[in-house]
Design a protein around this motif. Structure first.
Motif, PDB file in Angstrom:
ATOM      1  N   PRO A  60      -4.368  -6.749  18.250  1.00  0.00           N
ATOM      2  CA  PRO A  60      -4.530  -8.058  17.602  1.00  0.00           C
ATOM      3  C   PRO A  60      -5.991  -8.480  17.458  1.00  0.00           C
ATOM      4  CG  PRO A  60      -3.723  -8.324  19.844  1.00  0.00           C
ATOM      5  CD  PRO A  60      -3.734  -6.851  19.562  1.00  0.00           C
ATOM      6  N   TRP A  61      -6.909  -7.834  18.154  1.00  0.00           N
ATOM      7  CA  TRP A  61      -8.325  -8.192  18.087  1.00  0.00           C
ATOM      8  C   TRP A  61      -9.055  -7.492  16.927  1.00  0.00           C
ATOM      9  CZ3 TRP A  61      -6.031  -5.501  22.066  1.00  0.00           C
ATOM     10  CH2 TRP A  61      -6.288  -4.130  22.102  1.00  0.00           C
ATOM     11  N   LEU A  62      -8.359  -6.645  16.188  1.00  0.00           N
ATOM     12  CA  LEU A  62      -8.974  -5.931  15.069  1.00  0.00           C
ATOM     13  C   LEU A  62      -9.421  -6.928  14.005  1.00  0.00           C
ATOM     14  CD1 LEU A  62      -9.546  -3.157  13.734  1.00  0.00           C
ATOM     15  CD2 LEU A  62      -7.326  -3.383  12.649  1.00  0.00           C
ATOM     16  N   ARG A  63     -10.685  -6.837  13.572  1.00  0.00           N
ATOM     17  CA  ARG A  63     -11.202  -7.782  12.606  1.00  0.00           C
ATOM     18  C   ARG A  63     -11.902  -7.149  11.413  1.00  0.00           C
ATOM     19  NH1 ARG A  63      -7.863 -10.370  14.104  1.00  0.00           N
ATOM     20  NH2 ARG A  63      -7.931 -12.012  15.599  1.00  0.00           N
ATOM     21  N   HIS A  64     -12.638  -6.057  11.605  1.00  0.00           N
ATOM     22  CA  HIS A  64     -13.431  -5.487  10.514  1.00  0.00           C
ATOM     23  C   HIS A  64     -12.744  -4.249   9.956  1.00  0.00           C
ATOM     24  CE1 HIS A  64     -17.137  -5.327   8.242  1.00  0.00           C
ATOM     25  NE2 HIS A  64     -17.084  -4.019   8.349  1.00  0.00           N
ATOM     26  N   ILE A  65     -12.553  -4.230   8.644  1.00  0.00           N
ATOM     27  CA  ILE A  65     -11.854  -3.148   7.965  1.00  0.00           C
ATOM     28  C   ILE A  65     -12.788  -2.529   6.925  1.00  0.00           C
ATOM     29  CG2 ILE A  65      -9.845  -2.540   6.564  1.00  0.00           C
ATOM     30  CD1 ILE A  65      -9.055  -3.694   9.243  1.00  0.00           C
ATOM     31  N   PHE A  66     -12.897  -1.183   6.937  1.00  0.00           N
ATOM     32  CA  PHE A  66     -13.593  -0.455   5.882  1.00  0.00           C
ATOM     33  C   PHE A  66     -12.525   0.114   4.949  1.00  0.00           C
ATOM     34  CE2 PHE A  66     -16.506  -0.073   9.495  1.00  0.00           C
ATOM     35  CZ  PHE A  66     -17.681  -0.477   8.911  1.00  0.00           C
ATOM     36  N   ALA A  67     -12.754   0.000   3.646  1.00  0.00           N
ATOM     37  CA  ALA A  67     -11.779   0.513   2.675  1.00  0.00           C
ATOM     38  C   ALA A  67     -12.523   1.056   1.457  1.00  0.00           C
ATOM     39  CB  ALA A  67     -10.820  -0.587   2.250  1.00  0.00           C
ATOM     40  N   ASP A  68     -11.831   1.879   0.667  1.00  0.00           N
ATOM     41  CA  ASP A  68     -12.459   2.412  -0.545  1.00  0.00           C
ATOM     42  C   ASP A  68     -12.224   1.468  -1.721  1.00  0.00           C
ATOM     43  OD1 ASP A  68      -9.828   2.914  -1.186  1.00  0.00           O
ATOM     44  OD2 ASP A  68     -10.135   4.993  -1.732  1.00  0.00           O
ATOM     45  N   LEU A 103     -19.629   9.322   1.675  1.00  0.00           N
ATOM     46  CA  LEU A 103     -19.725   7.880   1.813  1.00  0.00           C
ATOM     47  C   LEU A 103     -19.508   7.500   3.268  1.00  0.00           C
ATOM     48  CD1 LEU A 103     -17.653   6.845  -1.311  1.00  0.00           C
ATOM     49  CD2 LEU A 103     -20.120   6.961  -1.087  1.00  0.00           C
ATOM     50  N   PRO A 104     -20.316   6.577   3.774  1.00  0.00           N
ATOM     51  CA  PRO A 104     -20.163   6.189   5.181  1.00  0.00           C
ATOM     52  C   PRO A 104     -18.795   5.579   5.443  1.00  0.00           C
ATOM     53  CG  PRO A 104     -21.626   4.683   4.038  1.00  0.00           C
ATOM     54  CD  PRO A 104     -21.329   5.791   3.094  1.00  0.00           C
ATOM     55  N   ARG A 105     -18.203   5.924   6.535  1.00  0.00           N
ATOM     56  CA  ARG A 105     -16.906   5.439   7.026  1.00  0.00           C
ATOM     57  C   ARG A 105     -15.716   5.924   6.222  1.00  0.00           C
ATOM     58  NH1 ARG A 105     -17.984   5.001  11.851  1.00  0.00           N
ATOM     59  NH2 ARG A 105     -19.568   3.505  12.349  1.00  0.00           N
ATOM     60  N   ARG A 106     -15.887   6.233   4.963  1.00  0.00           N
ATOM     61  CA  ARG A 106     -14.746   6.683   4.170  1.00  0.00           C
ATOM     62  C   ARG A 106     -14.365   8.110   4.521  1.00  0.00           C
ATOM     63  NH1 ARG A 106     -14.235   6.804  -2.348  1.00  0.00           N
ATOM     64  NH2 ARG A 106     -12.250   7.880  -2.393  1.00  0.00           N
ATOM     65  N   VAL A 108     -14.152   9.411   7.304  1.00  0.00           N
ATOM     66  CA  VAL A 108     -13.332   9.450   8.521  1.00  0.00           C
ATOM     67  C   VAL A 108     -11.851   9.520   8.142  1.00  0.00           C
ATOM     68  CG1 VAL A 108     -12.729   8.220  10.632  1.00  0.00           C
ATOM     69  CG2 VAL A 108     -15.082   8.195   9.817  1.00  0.00           C
ATOM     70  N   VAL A 109     -11.446   8.710   7.186  1.00  0.00           N
ATOM     71  CA  VAL A 109     -10.048   8.702   6.759  1.00  0.00           C
ATOM     72  C   VAL A 109      -9.718   9.978   5.993  1.00  0.00           C
ATOM     73  CG1 VAL A 109      -8.347   7.471   5.386  1.00  0.00           C
ATOM     74  CG2 VAL A 109     -10.001   6.204   6.710  1.00  0.00           C
ATOM     75  N   GLU A 110     -10.630  10.412   5.142  1.00  0.00           N
ATOM     76  CA  GLU A 110     -10.403  11.647   4.388  1.00  0.00           C
ATOM     77  C   GLU A 110     -10.273  12.846   5.326  1.00  0.00           C
ATOM     78  OE1 GLU A 110      -9.665  11.668   1.291  1.00  0.00           O
ATOM     79  OE2 GLU A 110     -10.136   9.556   0.975  1.00  0.00           O
ATOM     80  N   ARG A 111     -11.063  12.862   6.388  1.00  0.00           N
ATOM     81  CA  ARG A 111     -10.972  13.938   7.382  1.00  0.00           C
ATOM     82  C   ARG A 111      -9.616  13.910   8.083  1.00  0.00           C
ATOM     83  NH1 ARG A 111     -14.876  13.438  12.331  1.00  0.00           N
ATOM     84  NH2 ARG A 111     -13.438  11.728  12.656  1.00  0.00           N
ATOM     85  N   THR A 112      -9.108  12.721   8.386  1.00  0.00           N
ATOM     86  CA  THR A 112      -7.801  12.608   9.022  1.00  0.00           C
ATOM     87  C   THR A 112      -6.704  13.111   8.085  1.00  0.00           C
ATOM     88  OG1 THR A 112      -8.592  10.707  10.273  1.00  0.00           O
ATOM     89  CG2 THR A 112      -6.213  11.037  10.170  1.00  0.00           C
ATOM     90  N   PHE A 113      -6.790  12.775   6.794  1.00  0.00           N
ATOM     91  CA  PHE A 113      -5.833  13.320   5.833  1.00  0.00           C
ATOM     92  C   PHE A 113      -5.929  14.844   5.767  1.00  0.00           C
ATOM     93  CE2 PHE A 113      -5.336   9.124   3.560  1.00  0.00           C
ATOM     94  CZ  PHE A 113      -3.983   9.030   3.794  1.00  0.00           C
ATOM     95  N   ALA A 114      -7.133  15.385   5.895  1.00  0.00           N
ATOM     96  CA  ALA A 114      -7.294  16.846   5.891  1.00  0.00           C
ATOM     97  C   ALA A 114      -6.654  17.464   7.128  1.00  0.00           C
ATOM     98  CB  ALA A 114      -8.776  17.213   5.818  1.00  0.00           C
ATOM     99  N   TRP A 115      -6.824  16.828   8.283  1.00  0.00           N
ATOM    100  CA  TRP A 115      -6.183  17.324   9.507  1.00  0.00           C
ATOM    101  C   TRP A 115      -4.666  17.315   9.347  1.00  0.00           C
ATOM    102  CZ3 TRP A 115      -9.246  13.713  13.270  1.00  0.00           C
ATOM    103  CH2 TRP A 115     -10.510  14.225  13.481  1.00  0.00           C
TER     104      TRP A 115
END
Length: 155
Positions: A60-68, A103-106, A108-115
């Protein structure tokens, strides 16, 4: 972030393309903390709200979101204001960039999709129900985590 999968058998553009979109929420290490799978006819911005709602129960403390750039727009920001107090930062490519650019932070998600893509079951959309598609995504992620833990286990 999202990933779109297409069902086998739809090759014509005039046909409605069957498929699913996978939205995942990851932490800064690339570990999946939220997941939503839905039909491909739902906009990315609408899927993002559902994915972030799954995360709020545990974090519930999550506040900052990076998105494409697919998540940009006032409609998503307004929907997120109704869910929680999120700060949404859109990571965009510069207009000067040519070809591939990390791209910074993006990444990370692409790498997870690759995994996750290394799991053969997720390579194509084999599942008949959305619940089983989500379950196989979770099983693939658990497999990744257990292999990491086993690598550092000292006997």
């Amino acid at each position: 972030m999202r990933q779109q999968t297409k069902a086998v058998g739809c090759s014509s553009r005039s046909q409605k393309i069957k498929g699913r979109k996978r939205h995942i929420v990851v932490d800064t290490l690339g570990l999946m903390v939220g997941l939503v799978v839905h039909s491909a006819d739902i906009q990315d911005r609408d899927g993002a709200v559902a994915a972030l709602k799954t995360v709020l129960r545990r974090w519930p403390w999550l506040r900052h979101i990076f998105a494409d750039g697919g998540y940009a727009g006032p409609k998503l920001r307004a929907a997120l204001r109704n869910v929680a107090k999120f700060t949404l930062q859109i990571v965009k490519r510069t207009d000067k960039a040519k070809g591939f650019e990390v791209l910074p932070r993006r990444w990370v998600v692409e790498r997870t999709f690759a995994w996750l893509g290394r799991c053969r079951r997720l390579a194509k959309d084999w599942e008949k129900s959305i619940a089983s598609a989500e379950a196989w995504m979770l099983i693939a992620h658990i497999r990744i985590l257990t292999r990491r833990l086993a690598r550092y286990h000292v006997y």
